[in-house]
Enzyme design. Sequence first.
Site, short mmCIF file in Angstrom:
data_model
loop_
_atom_site.label_atom_id
_atom_site.label_comp_id
_atom_site.label_asym_id
_atom_site.label_seq_id
_atom_site.Cartn_x
_atom_site.Cartn_y
_atom_site.Cartn_z
N GLY A 259 0.85 -1.20 0.00
CA GLY A 259 0.00 0.00 0.00
C GLY A 259 0.87 1.23 0.00
O GLY A 259 2.06 1.17 -0.33
N CYS A 262 3.22 5.27 -2.91
CA CYS A 262 4.28 5.18 -3.93
C CYS A 262 4.26 3.95 -4.83
O CYS A 262 4.23 4.08 -6.05
CB CYS A 262 5.63 5.28 -3.25
C1 UGA Z 1 8.70 2.91 -0.94
C2 UGA Z 1 10.15 2.47 -1.18
O1 UGA Z 1 10.48 1.41 -0.29
C3 UGA Z 1 11.12 3.63 -0.97
O2 UGA Z 1 12.44 3.21 -1.30
C4 UGA Z 1 10.71 4.79 -1.87
O3 UGA Z 1 11.54 5.92 -1.66
C5 UGA Z 1 9.28 5.20 -1.55
O4 UGA Z 1 8.41 4.05 -1.75
C6 UGA Z 1 8.89 6.31 -2.49
O5 UGA Z 1 8.79 6.05 -3.69
O6 UGA Z 1 8.82 7.45 -2.04
P1 UGA Z 1 7.21 3.29 1.25
O7 UGA Z 1 6.08 3.40 0.30
O8 UGA Z 1 7.36 4.30 2.31
O9 UGA Z 1 8.61 3.27 0.44
O10 UGA Z 1 7.04 1.90 1.99
P2 UGA Z 1 7.67 0.47 1.95
O11 UGA Z 1 8.34 0.22 3.23
O12 UGA Z 1 8.43 0.19 0.72
O13 UGA Z 1 6.34 -0.42 1.95
C7 UGA Z 1 5.40 -0.33 0.89
C8 UGA Z 1 4.28 -1.33 1.11
O14 UGA Z 1 4.76 -2.67 0.93
C9 UGA Z 1 3.68 -1.30 2.51
O15 UGA Z 1 2.28 -1.44 2.40
C10 UGA Z 1 4.29 -2.50 3.21
O16 UGA Z 1 3.51 -3.01 4.24
C11 UGA Z 1 4.40 -3.47 2.05
N1 UGA Z 1 5.44 -4.49 2.24
C12 UGA Z 1 6.75 -4.16 2.35
C13 UGA Z 1 5.07 -5.84 2.27
O17 UGA Z 1 3.86 -6.18 2.16
N2 UGA Z 1 6.03 -6.80 2.43
C14 UGA Z 1 7.35 -6.48 2.54
O18 UGA Z 1 8.17 -7.41 2.68
C15 UGA Z 1 7.71 -5.12 2.49
#
Ligand code: UGA
Length: 462
Positions: A259, A262
């Site tokens: 979610g 981004c």
């Molecule tokens: C993401 C990227 O990780 C950053 O490097 C980037 O700078 C940022 O987008 C952006 O484009 O500004 P972010 O959206 O803050 O960062 O969050 P993430 O930690 O990447 O998680 C994104 C989603 O994936 C969350 O809903 C999280 O719960 C989910 N997720 C993450 C999973 O379901 N499994 C995982 O193993 C990791």
Amino acid sequence: MKIAMIGGTGYVGLVTGVGFASRGHDVVCMDIDERKIDGLHHGVIPIYEEGLDKLLQEAWNNKRISFTTELNKAVVESDVIFVTVGTPEGKNGKTNRSYLMSALKSIAQAIDSYKVVVIKSTVPVGTGHMAGNLFKKYVKDPSVTYDIVSNPEFLREGTAVQDFLYPERVIIGAESEKASVIMQELYKSFDAPIIVTDIKSSEMIKYACNAYLATRISFVNEIAEICQKVDADVSMVLAGMKYDKRIGGLYLNPGPGFGGPCLSKDIKSLIHIGKKAKANVSLLKSVLKRNEVQIKNILNTIQCELMGIEVKKVAVLGLSFKAGTNDIRNSPAVHLIDKLLDSGYHVSAYDPVVRNYEPDSKGSIIFTQSARETIQEADCVIIMTEWNEFKELDVQDMNKLMRTPLVIDTRNILSAKLAHEAGLHYIGIGTRIQNVQKGNRSRTLSFRLSGFSAKNVTTQNS
Ligand code: UGA
């Protein structure tokens, strides 16, 4: 160096501004949002980001940071101007660059001496060159020179301050030696490799990274579904995968789907860019489609498991799109709640940081002040966000509080064994559902039913 952050009150602008100030640069965060600028002058930080308050206070005390709504002044008094305005999703996945273009136009009209104009917002490939053309048109004095640079951000919400201070790499898309040298000077105090590329490659790096991360998440969610259906356990499968250095263990946590503001937006934008360039984007489309399936699967599980039960209340734990942030944009919890409300369920919800919000769907929802209050008398508890507080839930207590002991843990943060031993019918994502537990569950559920006979329920689960 003197730095301006245009769009300087958002996640990227404020964190980057405060971060550079903490490294000894003089930063002015400019934003057209008067309320936020005014708030910052009074110490009100518009976003929830761990460590930001302390760093901001230090920068403020050291007079390294200021806030303004005046773009011209911020631009004229700075050497490097970062553009960090939002580039939201437009129609058919196309990125809406209107805020960005409007900011760039204003900067072009304001500059009166050499400036490096850095695009930090995530932008479609080719935007840097478009910005160059815009500058040719709007810079008033033809003797004034400038360079456009791409410098994508890789900040994750919740750990953005640490990600900024300790980056794994810095990407500089610059096509002039002068701008490249200035940018390298700016980042020289950071202990990270600096990769200098052309502007288009730099813009593409950002999309490729987010698309790859999303692909891993969709991949593991698909593997988790197969695991559950063939009676394997995804956590064991992952334990066996992660030691392969080519695979590693990060971004392989199954869950309710990615979610936030981004990943989905950027994949859609990349699909749009690829299609326009007549490239094959079938993998990216599948990644997105797989993500949409996650919430549908969770809803199906709830409906199947609670079939035949007069459902009074579904308790949702966690509203933000992940732990560590108060951001609910494109949050799986919010999408699920909409579907639950549309299906007529009564929902109670709790999040340690997000106190409430206005759902799109009409229906019965209450926001509570604690997890216990939400769980009380629930027919199903769904853990949607991996907050530490939920990892410490007392499963015995949960069983006592709930009306029907069904727990769906979309983050796999509770121990399936302990939950089972406490008498809960526990379902994780890709975790093994034990047959014994199913049998127990029908007894436990039937015991707590109102209006249905035990026979009905037992038949249904056998
Ligand atoms: C993401 C990227 O990780 C950053 O490097 C980037 O700078 C940022 O987008 C952006 O484009 O500004 P972010 O959206 O803050 O960062 O969050 P993430 O930690 O990447 O998680 C994104 C989603 O994936 C969350 O809903 C999280 O719960 C989910 N997720 C993450 C999973 O379901 N499994 C995982 O193993 C990791």
